[in-house]
Design an enzyme around this catalytic site. Structure first.
Site, PDB file in Angstrom:
ATOM      1  NE  ARG A  80      -2.537   1.019   3.714  1.00 33.10           N
ATOM      2  CZ  ARG A  80      -3.196   0.735   4.681  1.00 33.10           C
ATOM      3  NH1 ARG A  80      -4.362   0.236   4.569  1.00 33.10           N
ATOM      4  NH2 ARG A  80      -2.673   0.680   5.771  1.00 33.10           N
ATOM      5  CE  LYS A 182      -2.068   4.643   7.108  1.00 31.49           C
ATOM      6  NZ  LYS A 182      -3.552   5.183   7.684  1.00 31.49           N
ATOM      7  CD  GLU A 218     -11.903   5.587   4.678  1.00 31.83           C
ATOM      8  OE1 GLU A 218     -11.343   4.721   5.552  1.00 31.83           O
ATOM      9  OE2 GLU A 218     -11.251   5.978   3.781  1.00 31.83           O
TER      10      GLU A 218
END
Ligand code: PLP
Ligand code: COI
Length: 338
Positions: A80, A182, A218
């Site tokens: 990720r 992220k 989220e």
């Protein structure tokens, strides 16, 4: 052993002995090393300071019953972070080197890994940022990759006590933006919304899809799962949410260990009243039960209530944490021994 009250730790930063540092210059990463200095010194016009060119990861090390120290699926964090770096025009820190660096820094700080059964764990924070001066908007050509670690307790005070979310008037991620990686910038823009939520007495924000504001996505730092009245696990499908490793693991656990149906699909706000349980999931949040979601005065109270964690959420929690602590046989490749 350290003189720390492990059972009462919150989710905060604590300086530990060593951090791993590697620098990228002239088109390549150096070998990296462990250092003791917790300060970063960079140029006043470093790309990270002006244009927020930074991304990060979060994973944990756990002590098992037989006193081993393990990490949970670090390969997925490495992958990720590579995706985040690519999206932000940063050089990828090679995935193999990432895992080696995690191993090195945890080993060097082994006494900071909380004891088995304490409820605490060692949070591992890999991150990287553009360091050379820039003036025009362009990516840096020099970078630093670092990993520090800190012992932590539950992200939400009270651990398994249900929390309350609100639907904010702010959006988290644009379609075709950076919500799926992220990037530090995703968190910078959530700060105002989180302060406002706290001031109004809520624990966190649940963001809607910004294109239509009809679907739930989220929270600022965790994915979300719901349990239907037929004990199905449902989680939002969206291209603008972070692909949580915890959520992906929980969906697997639900289907393959607990024998529950697990579905990823779009979830409309109006459907919230159909669910019997709700929980946030993430490395920091683990699985935090949600008792209620408030949308501008309209309340969606889950039947599991505000006093205790729902039954299915508890089962998922026990199974996931059992795997992480070495009490339950893990699916192949999930546990990485330090
Ligand atoms: N969503 C956001 C926005 C996050 O910051 C995090 C934390 O990493 C998560 C979800 C959960 O992801 P993971 O389970 O990989 O920690
Ligand atoms: C994590 O769960 O690792 C996170 O990064 C969430 C939050 C602390 C940003």
């Amino acid at each position: 052993m350290m003189n720390i009250d492990w059972g009462n730790l919150g989710f905060g930063y604590m300086k530990t002995d060593f951090r791993f540092v590697s620098n990228y210059k002239d088109g390549k990463w150096d070998d990296g090393e462990l250092i003791t200095d917790d300060s970063v010194v960079i140029n006043e016009s470093a790309c990270v300071l002006q244009y927020a060119q930074t991304c990060f990861e979060g994973l944990k090390a756990y002590r098992t019953k037989d006193n081993k120290v393990v990490c949970f699926r670090p390969d997925l964090n490495a992958k990720r972070m590579a995706d985040s770096a690519a999206r932000l025009e940063m050089p990828v820190f090679p995935e193999g080197k990432f895992i080696e660096a995690v191993k090195k820094v945890v080993k060097a700080n082994i006494d900071w890994v909380p004891p088995f059964g304490s409820g605490a764990s060692l949070y591992i924070r890999p991150y990287m940022f553009g360091t050379n001066p820039v003036m025009g908007v362009k990516p840096a050509i020099e970078y630093q990759f670092r990993i520090f670690v800190s012992p932590v307790g539950p992200y939400f005070k009270g651990g398994m006590k249900p929390i309350i979310l609100r639907v904010p008037d702010f959006d988290r991620a644009a379609p075709r933006g950076t919500g799926h990686v992220k990037a530090g910038l995703n968190y910078a823009m959530s700060l105002h919304a989180i302060i406002e939520a706290h001031n109004q007495g809520y624990n966190e924000n649940i963001y809607l899809d910004s294109a239509t504001r009809t679907k739930v996505e989220e929270t600022g730092g965790a994915n979300i799962i719901f349990v239907t009245k037929d004990n199905e696990i449902v989680t939002p499908k969206s291209s603008t949410i972070l692909p949580s490793i915890t959520r992906r693991s929980l969906m697997y656990v639900a289907e393959n260990i607990l024998g529950l149906k697990a579905v990823e699909r779009e979830i409309y706000k109006e459907e919230l009243s159909d669910f019997k349980e709700c929980a946030l999931c993430g490395t920091a949040a683990v699985l935090s039960p949600v008792g209620k979601i408030v949308d501008h005065g309209k309340e969606y109270a889950f039947p599991s209530g505000m006093e205790k964690c729902g039954e299915i959420t508890q089962k998922l929690y026990d199974t996931l944490t059992g795997i992480q602590k070495g009490e339950i046989e893990p699916p192949k490749g999930w546990i990485f021994e330090i």
